[in-house]
Design a protein around this motif. Structure first.
Motif, PDB file in Angstrom:
ATOM      1  N   VAL A 308       0.854  -1.182   0.000  1.00  0.00           N
ATOM      2  CA  VAL A 308       0.000   0.000   0.000  1.00  0.00           C
ATOM      3  C   VAL A 308       0.888   1.230   0.000  1.00  0.00           C
ATOM      4  CG1 VAL A 308      -1.898  -1.176   1.162  1.00  0.00           C
ATOM      5  CG2 VAL A 308      -0.194   0.056   2.528  1.00  0.00           C
ATOM      6  N   GLY A 309       0.317   2.380  -0.405  1.00  0.00           N
ATOM      7  CA  GLY A 309       1.123   3.578  -0.564  1.00  0.00           C
ATOM      8  C   GLY A 309       0.947   4.619   0.504  1.00  0.00           C
ATOM      9  N   SER A 310       0.238   4.251   1.591  1.00  0.00           N
ATOM     10  CA  SER A 310      -0.048   5.256   2.605  1.00  0.00           C
ATOM     11  C   SER A 310      -0.186   4.614   3.976  1.00  0.00           C
ATOM     12  CB  SER A 310      -1.343   5.989   2.260  1.00  0.00           C
ATOM     13  OG  SER A 310      -1.781   6.796   3.341  1.00  0.00           O
ATOM     14  N   ALA A 311       0.319   5.318   4.998  1.00  0.00           N
ATOM     15  CA  ALA A 311       0.152   4.857   6.377  1.00  0.00           C
ATOM     16  C   ALA A 311      -1.318   4.780   6.762  1.00  0.00           C
ATOM     17  CB  ALA A 311       0.899   5.793   7.330  1.00  0.00           C
ATOM     18  N   ASP A 312      -2.161   5.574   6.109  1.00  0.00           N
ATOM     19  CA  ASP A 312      -3.587   5.575   6.428  1.00  0.00           C
ATOM     20  C   ASP A 312      -4.266   4.247   6.092  1.00  0.00           C
ATOM     21  OD1 ASP A 312      -3.330   8.181   7.268  1.00  0.00           O
ATOM     22  OD2 ASP A 312      -4.054   9.053   5.384  1.00  0.00           O
ATOM     23  N   PRO A 317      -4.669   3.617  14.269  1.00  0.00           N
ATOM     24  CA  PRO A 317      -5.001   5.040  14.386  1.00  0.00           C
ATOM     25  C   PRO A 317      -3.970   5.924  13.680  1.00  0.00           C
ATOM     26  CG  PRO A 317      -5.281   3.939  16.496  1.00  0.00           C
ATOM     27  CD  PRO A 317      -4.623   2.949  15.587  1.00  0.00           C
ATOM     28  N   LYS A 318      -4.417   7.049  13.204  1.00  0.00           N
ATOM     29  CA  LYS A 318      -3.533   7.983  12.501  1.00  0.00           C
ATOM     30  C   LYS A 318      -2.354   8.358  13.402  1.00  0.00           C
ATOM     31  CE  LYS A 318      -3.690  12.185   9.685  1.00  0.00           C
ATOM     32  NZ  LYS A 318      -3.300  11.470   8.460  1.00  0.00           N
ATOM     33  N   GLY A 319      -1.180   8.332  12.836  1.00  0.00           N
ATOM     34  CA  GLY A 319       0.017   8.663  13.588  1.00  0.00           C
ATOM     35  C   GLY A 319       0.652   7.486  14.296  1.00  0.00           C
ATOM     36  N   HIS A 320       0.178   6.271  14.044  1.00  0.00           N
ATOM     37  CA  HIS A 320       0.695   5.096  14.753  1.00  0.00           C
ATOM     38  C   HIS A 320       1.384   4.101  13.820  1.00  0.00           C
ATOM     39  CE1 HIS A 320      -0.854   5.769  18.884  1.00  0.00           C
ATOM     40  NE2 HIS A 320      -1.644   6.620  18.229  1.00  0.00           N
ATOM     41  N   VAL A 321       1.886   4.603  12.700  1.00  0.00           N
ATOM     42  CA  VAL A 321       2.744   3.801  11.825  1.00  0.00           C
ATOM     43  C   VAL A 321       4.155   4.360  11.925  1.00  0.00           C
ATOM     44  CG1 VAL A 321       3.222   3.048   9.463  1.00  0.00           C
ATOM     45  CG2 VAL A 321       0.848   3.248  10.262  1.00  0.00           C
ATOM     46  N   TRP A 322       5.111   3.487  12.224  1.00  0.00           N
ATOM     47  CA  TRP A 322       6.483   3.883  12.506  1.00  0.00           C
ATOM     48  C   TRP A 322       7.428   3.139  11.581  1.00  0.00           C
ATOM     49  CZ3 TRP A 322       6.592   7.356  16.685  1.00  0.00           C
ATOM     50  CH2 TRP A 322       5.416   7.399  17.451  1.00  0.00           C
ATOM     51  N   ASN A 323       8.528   3.804  11.214  1.00  0.00           N
ATOM     52  CA  ASN A 323       9.447   3.184  10.259  1.00  0.00           C
ATOM     53  C   ASN A 323      10.900   3.460  10.639  1.00  0.00           C
ATOM     54  OD1 ASN A 323       9.843   1.839   7.550  1.00  0.00           O
ATOM     55  ND2 ASN A 323      10.997   3.713   7.223  1.00  0.00           N
ATOM     56  N   GLU A 324      11.745   2.472  10.371  1.00  0.00           N
ATOM     57  CA  GLU A 324      13.184   2.616  10.553  1.00  0.00           C
ATOM     58  C   GLU A 324      13.902   2.160   9.292  1.00  0.00           C
ATOM     59  OE1 GLU A 324      13.740   1.968  15.361  1.00  0.00           O
ATOM     60  OE2 GLU A 324      14.107   0.258  14.018  1.00  0.00           O
ATOM     61  N   ASP A 356       9.490   6.732   2.526  1.00  0.00           N
ATOM     62  CA  ASP A 356       9.189   7.949   1.777  1.00  0.00           C
ATOM     63  C   ASP A 356       8.309   8.886   2.601  1.00  0.00           C
ATOM     64  OD1 ASP A 356      10.542   6.997  -0.493  1.00  0.00           O
ATOM     65  OD2 ASP A 356       8.753   5.943  -1.201  1.00  0.00           O
ATOM     66  N   ASP A 357       8.602  10.170   2.552  1.00  0.00           N
ATOM     67  CA  ASP A 357       7.798  11.149   3.290  1.00  0.00           C
ATOM     68  C   ASP A 357       6.326  11.076   2.900  1.00  0.00           C
ATOM     69  OD1 ASP A 357      10.010  12.052   4.657  1.00  0.00           O
ATOM     70  OD2 ASP A 357      10.374  13.761   3.315  1.00  0.00           O
ATOM     71  N   ALA A 358       6.072  10.861   1.606  1.00  0.00           N
ATOM     72  CA  ALA A 358       4.694  10.838   1.126  1.00  0.00           C
ATOM     73  C   ALA A 358       3.889   9.684   1.709  1.00  0.00           C
ATOM     74  CB  ALA A 358       4.681  10.749  -0.404  1.00  0.00           C
ATOM     75  N   PHE A 359       4.555   8.641   2.161  1.00  0.00           N
ATOM     76  CA  PHE A 359       3.852   7.494   2.739  1.00  0.00           C
ATOM     77  C   PHE A 359       3.150   7.890   4.029  1.00  0.00           C
ATOM     78  CE2 PHE A 359       3.392   3.654   5.266  1.00  0.00           C
ATOM     79  CZ  PHE A 359       2.930   2.726   4.335  1.00  0.00           C
ATOM     80  N   HIS A 362       5.828   7.798  10.718  1.00  0.00           N
ATOM     81  CA  HIS A 362       6.807   8.460  11.565  1.00  0.00           C
ATOM     82  C   HIS A 362       8.161   7.784  11.347  1.00  0.00           C
ATOM     83  CE1 HIS A 362       4.162  11.002  13.896  1.00  0.00           C
ATOM     84  NE2 HIS A 362       3.391   9.976  14.216  1.00  0.00           N
ATOM     85  N   GLN A 363       9.154   8.551  10.962  1.00  0.00           N
ATOM     86  CA  GLN A 363      10.493   8.003  10.800  1.00  0.00           C
ATOM     87  C   GLN A 363      11.215   8.024  12.145  1.00  0.00           C
ATOM     88  OE1 GLN A 363      11.200   6.605   7.834  1.00  0.00           O
ATOM     89  NE2 GLN A 363       9.162   7.335   7.188  1.00  0.00           N
ATOM     90  N   MET A 364      11.755   6.874  12.549  1.00  0.00           N
ATOM     91  CA  MET A 364      12.454   6.779  13.828  1.00  0.00           C
ATOM     92  C   MET A 364      13.965   6.768  13.606  1.00  0.00           C
ATOM     93  SD  MET A 364      10.156   4.258  16.217  1.00  0.00           S
ATOM     94  CE  MET A 364      10.367   2.741  15.291  1.00  0.00           C
TER      95      MET A 364
END
Length: 411
Positions: A308-312, A317-324, A356-359, A362-364
């Motif tokens: 998928v192309g979006s954390a949504d 919940p919005k804001g609860h996808v994290w990436n490293e 990607d920022d567009a995804f 939250h980048q950790m």
């Protein structure tokens, strides 16, 4: 007990099971293809004697049912583990060992070449596949036993074997701490090349994560789970580019998460984090895309893309996808062409990955931080996200225990 003793015990037990099948047939049967809730209701409907009979006579059934209590699944799966370990040791002892002279040199043209000897090739044709399967599976079983033996060391909680099979590439689901009572649950999906033979390294990752959660929040109620409940790609080149491994495994992952809800006995709602590494992130993305992902947070590490192309679209919940993504990790940029998602919002596009920022994840931070006793080191490659003392591990632990305000972003 020796391998022969376990093998004999397994044969004796199978005989008892054959005799006991008539008794089991008289008992309430587990629902066919039942949901975790239906499985849980069936188990609760049995009295203790009936539960004990099912565990003793059909441990494969009990150990594999999502929704049953962790203690019941653990007891059943340990029976299967012990029996299979004895059986596999006996079978391995019955196979001639590979010839010592595996290699020889031949000269073809101007340069010598190293090739297998005829003796070794003959052995490999006859015994090789079976020998490697037995050896690899036993390595995994021994690694699981090692984790059992570590209980109590440095405060490490009891381990629970929530799934196990040595068939094919193997299955193993190992929990640090009882998820039925833990306030915080983290369920980790490993990636390419994962199998029963290599389960030890993945179990170690979740052991380190559990230890780190205790530093983040002392005495936090946490269960960290290694979920190898699917056939992971075994080759980076030949298998990992294909998506069917993720889509084939997604339903089992969703069902396991739902099962954690069905068996939960804690006093408050559990906080659940789905964690994926490499191709494991692709499976989690596929699980969210094709059904409901029963999680509150998602952590991706070294992701080649999540379909998928979006954390949504990740069902949290919005804001609860994290990436490293570590600086030296090449997998994300290579993998995006096969597993990246798409979106057509402003700034979106195709082949998007969680880095990607567009995804919208939250980048950790994965770089070294601080100085003195509290300093952390950096994760520099694809396999270092769970190394002890790294910023990457610390940030994951903070998400798992819900301390979001302390998570640090990349500099």
């Amino acid at each position: 007990m020796s391998a022969e003793d376990w093998a004999d015990a397994g044969k004796d037990t199978e005989g008892v099971r054959r005799v006991g099948r008539d008794y089991l047939d008289s008992l309430p049967q587990p629902p066919k293809d039942g949901s975790p809730k239906a499985n849980a209701d069936w188990w609760k409907g049995l009295d203790p004697e009936q539960q004990a009979a099912w565990t003793a006579l059909q441990p494969n059934t009990v150990g594999g049912l999502d929704g049953l209590p962790a203690t019941a699944r653990d007891e059943a799966n340990r029976i299967v583990l012990d029996e299979k370990r004895g059986q596999y040791r006996t079978e391995l002892n019955g196979i001639p060992k590979p010839p010592a002279n595996e290699w020889t040199w031949i000269t073809a043209g101007m340069f010598p070449s190293k090739v297998h000897t005829d003796e070794w090739m003959e052995w490999d044709k006859k015994y090789g596949d079976q020998y490697r399967h037995l050896k690899s599976s036993l390595n995994g079983m021994n690694a699981i036993q090692t984790r059992f033996d570590q209980t109590g060391v440095g405060g490490l909680p009891e381990a629970y074997l929530l799934g196990f099979s040595p068939e094919g590439n193997g299955r193993a689901i190992v929990a640090n701490g009882n998820p039925d009572t833990a306030r915080h649950q983290a369920v980790y999906v490993p990636g390419t090349t994962s199998n029963l033979g290599s389960i030890g390294g993945n179990v170690d990752r979740m052991t380190e994560l559990w230890r780190q959660t205790q530093q983040a929040t002392p005495n936090a109620s946490v269960s960290t789970i290694t979920w190898l409940g699917y056939d992971a790609p075994q080759s980076i080149v030949k298998d990992a580019p294909f998506e069917h491994y993720a889509y084939d495994g997604a339903p089992a992952y969703r069902k396991f998460l739902d099962g954690l809800d069905a068996s939960y006995s804690g006093s408050s709602e559990p906080h659940r984090t789905a964690i994926g590494h490499s191709y494991g992130t692709t499976l989690i993305g596929a699980a969210a895309q094709t059904g409901d992902l029963n999680a509150d947070d998602v952590i991706f590490a070294g992701s080649p893309g999540v379909k998928v192309g979006s954390a949504d679209e990740m069902d949290v919940p919005k804001g609860h996808v994290w990436n490293e993504e570590a600086d030296g990790d090449k997998v994300p940029d290579i993998g995006r062409w096969g597993h990246g998602g798409s979106q057509w919002k402003m700034g979106g596009g195709v082949f998007l990955i969680p880095s990607d920022d567009a995804f919208g994840a939250h980048q950790m931070n994965t770089h070294a931080e601080g100085s003195g006793p509290q300093a952390t080191t950096g994760a520099e490659g694809h396999s270092e996200y769970w190394e002890k003392g790294t910023t990457a591990l610390k940030n994951q632990a903070l998400v798992v225990v819900g301390e979001y305000g302390d998570v640090t972003a990349p500099r």
